[in-house]
Design a protein around this motif. Structure first.
Motif, PDB file in Angstrom:
ATOM      1  N   ALA A 255       0.841  -1.193   0.000  1.00  0.00           N
ATOM      2  CA  ALA A 255       0.000   0.000   0.000  1.00  0.00           C
ATOM      3  C   ALA A 255       0.882   1.251   0.000  1.00  0.00           C
ATOM      4  CB  ALA A 255      -0.904  -0.009   1.220  1.00  0.00           C
ATOM      5  N   PHE A 256       0.319   2.342  -0.509  1.00  0.00           N
ATOM      6  CA  PHE A 256       1.049   3.613  -0.507  1.00  0.00           C
ATOM      7  C   PHE A 256       0.066   4.773  -0.443  1.00  0.00           C
ATOM      8  CE2 PHE A 256       0.353   2.464  -4.940  1.00  0.00           C
ATOM      9  CZ  PHE A 256      -0.132   3.638  -5.497  1.00  0.00           C
ATOM     10  N   ALA A 257       0.606   5.958  -0.137  1.00  0.00           N
ATOM     11  CA  ALA A 257      -0.189   7.186  -0.113  1.00  0.00           C
ATOM     12  C   ALA A 257       0.287   8.073  -1.254  1.00  0.00           C
ATOM     13  CB  ALA A 257      -0.027   7.906   1.220  1.00  0.00           C
ATOM     14  N   GLN A 258      -0.635   8.441  -2.142  1.00  0.00           N
ATOM     15  CA  GLN A 258      -0.330   9.368  -3.232  1.00  0.00           C
ATOM     16  C   GLN A 258      -0.705  10.752  -2.732  1.00  0.00           C
ATOM     17  OE1 GLN A 258       1.012   8.431  -6.273  1.00  0.00           O
ATOM     18  NE2 GLN A 258       1.222  10.615  -6.683  1.00  0.00           N
ATOM     19  N   ALA A 259       0.301  11.621  -2.539  1.00  0.00           N
ATOM     20  CA  ALA A 259       0.059  12.927  -1.927  1.00  0.00           C
ATOM     21  C   ALA A 259       0.366  14.065  -2.894  1.00  0.00           C
ATOM     22  CB  ALA A 259       0.914  13.073  -0.673  1.00  0.00           C
ATOM     23  N   GLU A 260      -0.535  15.046  -2.926  1.00  0.00           N
ATOM     24  CA  GLU A 260      -0.273  16.292  -3.653  1.00  0.00           C
ATOM     25  C   GLU A 260       0.223  17.281  -2.610  1.00  0.00           C
ATOM     26  OE1 GLU A 260      -2.790  19.851  -5.675  1.00  0.00           O
ATOM     27  OE2 GLU A 260      -3.368  17.828  -6.275  1.00  0.00           O
ATOM     28  N   LEU A 261       1.452  17.760  -2.792  1.00  0.00           N
ATOM     29  CA  LEU A 261       2.087  18.647  -1.826  1.00  0.00           C
ATOM     30  C   LEU A 261       2.254  20.045  -2.420  1.00  0.00           C
ATOM     31  CD1 LEU A 261       4.934  16.219  -0.704  1.00  0.00           C
ATOM     32  CD2 LEU A 261       2.719  16.544   0.386  1.00  0.00           C
ATOM     33  N   LYS A 262       2.159  21.057  -1.554  1.00  0.00           N
ATOM     34  CA  LYS A 262       2.377  22.443  -1.986  1.00  0.00           C
ATOM     35  C   LYS A 262       3.478  23.037  -1.121  1.00  0.00           C
ATOM     36  CE  LYS A 262       0.206  26.898  -2.624  1.00  0.00           C
ATOM     37  NZ  LYS A 262      -0.922  27.744  -2.344  1.00  0.00           N
ATOM     38  N   ASN A 263       4.478  23.618  -1.773  1.00  0.00           N
ATOM     39  CA  ASN A 263       5.596  24.224  -1.062  1.00  0.00           C
ATOM     40  C   ASN A 263       5.109  25.502  -0.373  1.00  0.00           C
ATOM     41  OD1 ASN A 263       8.022  25.845  -0.519  1.00  0.00           O
ATOM     42  ND2 ASN A 263       9.075  24.224  -1.633  1.00  0.00           N
ATOM     43  N   LEU A 264       5.366  25.612   0.932  1.00  0.00           N
ATOM     44  CA  LEU A 264       4.881  26.765   1.691  1.00  0.00           C
ATOM     45  C   LEU A 264       5.700  28.025   1.450  1.00  0.00           C
ATOM     46  CD1 LEU A 264       4.000  25.081   5.094  1.00  0.00           C
ATOM     47  CD2 LEU A 264       2.446  25.881   3.332  1.00  0.00           C
ATOM     48  N   ARG A 265       6.895  27.883   0.888  1.00  0.00           N
ATOM     49  CA  ARG A 265       7.737  29.060   0.670  1.00  0.00           C
ATOM     50  C   ARG A 265       7.557  29.657  -0.717  1.00  0.00           C
ATOM     51  NH1 ARG A 265      11.990  25.966   3.881  1.00  0.00           N
ATOM     52  NH2 ARG A 265      11.907  26.989   5.902  1.00  0.00           N
ATOM     53  N   ASP A 266       7.428  28.823  -1.751  1.00  0.00           N
ATOM     54  CA  ASP A 266       7.348  29.379  -3.106  1.00  0.00           C
ATOM     55  C   ASP A 266       6.102  28.950  -3.885  1.00  0.00           C
ATOM     56  OD1 ASP A 266       7.927  26.769  -3.851  1.00  0.00           O
ATOM     57  OD2 ASP A 266      10.021  27.181  -4.307  1.00  0.00           O
ATOM     58  N   GLY A 267       5.237  28.121  -3.302  1.00  0.00           N
ATOM     59  CA  GLY A 267       3.970  27.766  -3.936  1.00  0.00           C
ATOM     60  C   GLY A 267       4.031  26.659  -4.968  1.00  0.00           C
ATOM     61  N   ARG A 268       5.232  26.074  -5.197  1.00  0.00           N
ATOM     62  CA  ARG A 268       5.320  24.977  -6.173  1.00  0.00           C
ATOM     63  C   ARG A 268       4.484  23.793  -5.710  1.00  0.00           C
ATOM     64  NH1 ARG A 268      10.739  22.788  -6.247  1.00  0.00           N
ATOM     65  NH2 ARG A 268      10.917  23.758  -4.218  1.00  0.00           N
ATOM     66  N   LYS A 269       4.024  22.993  -6.680  1.00  0.00           N
ATOM     67  CA  LYS A 269       3.258  21.783  -6.353  1.00  0.00           C
ATOM     68  C   LYS A 269       4.074  20.560  -6.743  1.00  0.00           C
ATOM     69  CE  LYS A 269      -1.260  23.477  -5.941  1.00  0.00           C
ATOM     70  NZ  LYS A 269      -2.638  23.211  -5.991  1.00  0.00           N
ATOM     71  N   LEU A 270       3.817  19.475  -6.026  1.00  0.00           N
ATOM     72  CA  LEU A 270       4.561  18.245  -6.226  1.00  0.00           C
ATOM     73  C   LEU A 270       3.646  17.067  -5.929  1.00  0.00           C
ATOM     74  CD1 LEU A 270       7.436  16.818  -6.443  1.00  0.00           C
ATOM     75  CD2 LEU A 270       7.563  17.109  -3.979  1.00  0.00           C
ATOM     76  N   ASN A 271       3.661  16.059  -6.787  1.00  0.00           N
ATOM     77  CA  ASN A 271       2.949  14.811  -6.515  1.00  0.00           C
ATOM     78  C   ASN A 271       3.984  13.778  -6.109  1.00  0.00           C
ATOM     79  OD1 ASN A 271       0.143  15.294  -6.983  1.00  0.00           O
ATOM     80  ND2 ASN A 271       0.613  15.538  -9.145  1.00  0.00           N
ATOM     81  N   GLU A 272       3.782  13.214  -4.934  1.00  0.00           N
ATOM     82  CA  GLU A 272       4.761  12.284  -4.374  1.00  0.00           C
ATOM     83  C   GLU A 272       4.051  11.030  -3.882  1.00  0.00           C
ATOM     84  OE1 GLU A 272       8.570  11.449  -4.022  1.00  0.00           O
ATOM     85  OE2 GLU A 272       8.118  13.564  -4.256  1.00  0.00           O
TER      86      GLU A 272
END
Length: 187
Positions: free
Chosen positions: A37-54
């Motif tokens: 099992a895994f968690a697919q997370a959409e993350l947002k950088n709090l300093r510059d607003g970039r998004k990342l799917n991890e």
């Protein structure tokens, strides 16, 4: 900082990942038929607003960061910098107006906002959920326009355009939901 397993990540959590601070925006826990099992997370950088799917497996360890929330009073704006004062210590801080993004027009003099800190660094400003605004310009009320889902455009005293119900006219005060940037109720 607390270490947590990858499958314990929930929306709203702040994580230290890849040398930055990331807020979990969306998290989807997946249990495939084959494999772990895994968690697919959409993350947002709090300093510059970039998004990342991890993708985090359950055995991955992640650092959860606790941010400190402080209620501070907005005093004034100076050259694109917002000045806030701590109500307890009367200490003043300056923050970049970009921290508020498109919600900046809803910040009013004397308003208390919640500022999220990581150590001494201010990362985010949260406005009150509902703010009172006045309608400056809108179309006149039309007879017979009583459908429940009909809305008309309006311009608020802070310059923001929103959709309002047809029965509200100019110079009326309304309550606006700041997160959704939409009409909530009459004031």
């Amino acid at each position: 900082m607390a270490k947590i397993n990858g499958n314990e990540i929930k929306p709203g959590m702040v994580l230290e990942h890849d040398g930055g601070l990331w807020a979990a925006v969306k998290v989807n826990h997946v249990k495939p038929g084959k494999g772990g099992a895994f968690a697919q997370a959409e993350l947002k950088n709090l300093r510059d607003g970039r998004k990342l799917n991890e993708r985090f497996r359950s055995e991955d360890k992640v650092d959860e960061v606790r941010l400190e929330n402080k209620d501070q009073q907005f005093l004034y704006e100076n050259d694109g910098r917002l000045v806030f004062m701590d109500a307890e210590t009367y200490e003043q801080i300056e923050l970049d107006a970009d921290l508020l993004g498109d919600r900046r027009p809803f910040l009013q003099d004397g308003m208390t906002a919640t500022i999220r800190y990581y150590g001494d660094e201010a990362l985010a400003v949260t406005l009150p959920q509902k703010v009172k605004c006045r309608i400056v310009e809108t179309e006149p009320v039309q007879k017979g326009q009583t459908a429940a889902n009909s809305f008309k455009p309006a311009i608020l005293d802070n310059g923001v355009r929103i959709m309002i119900p047809p029965f509200i006219g100019p110079d009326e005060e309304i309550i606006v939901h700041t997160e959704l940037m939409e009409y909530s109720e009459r004031a």
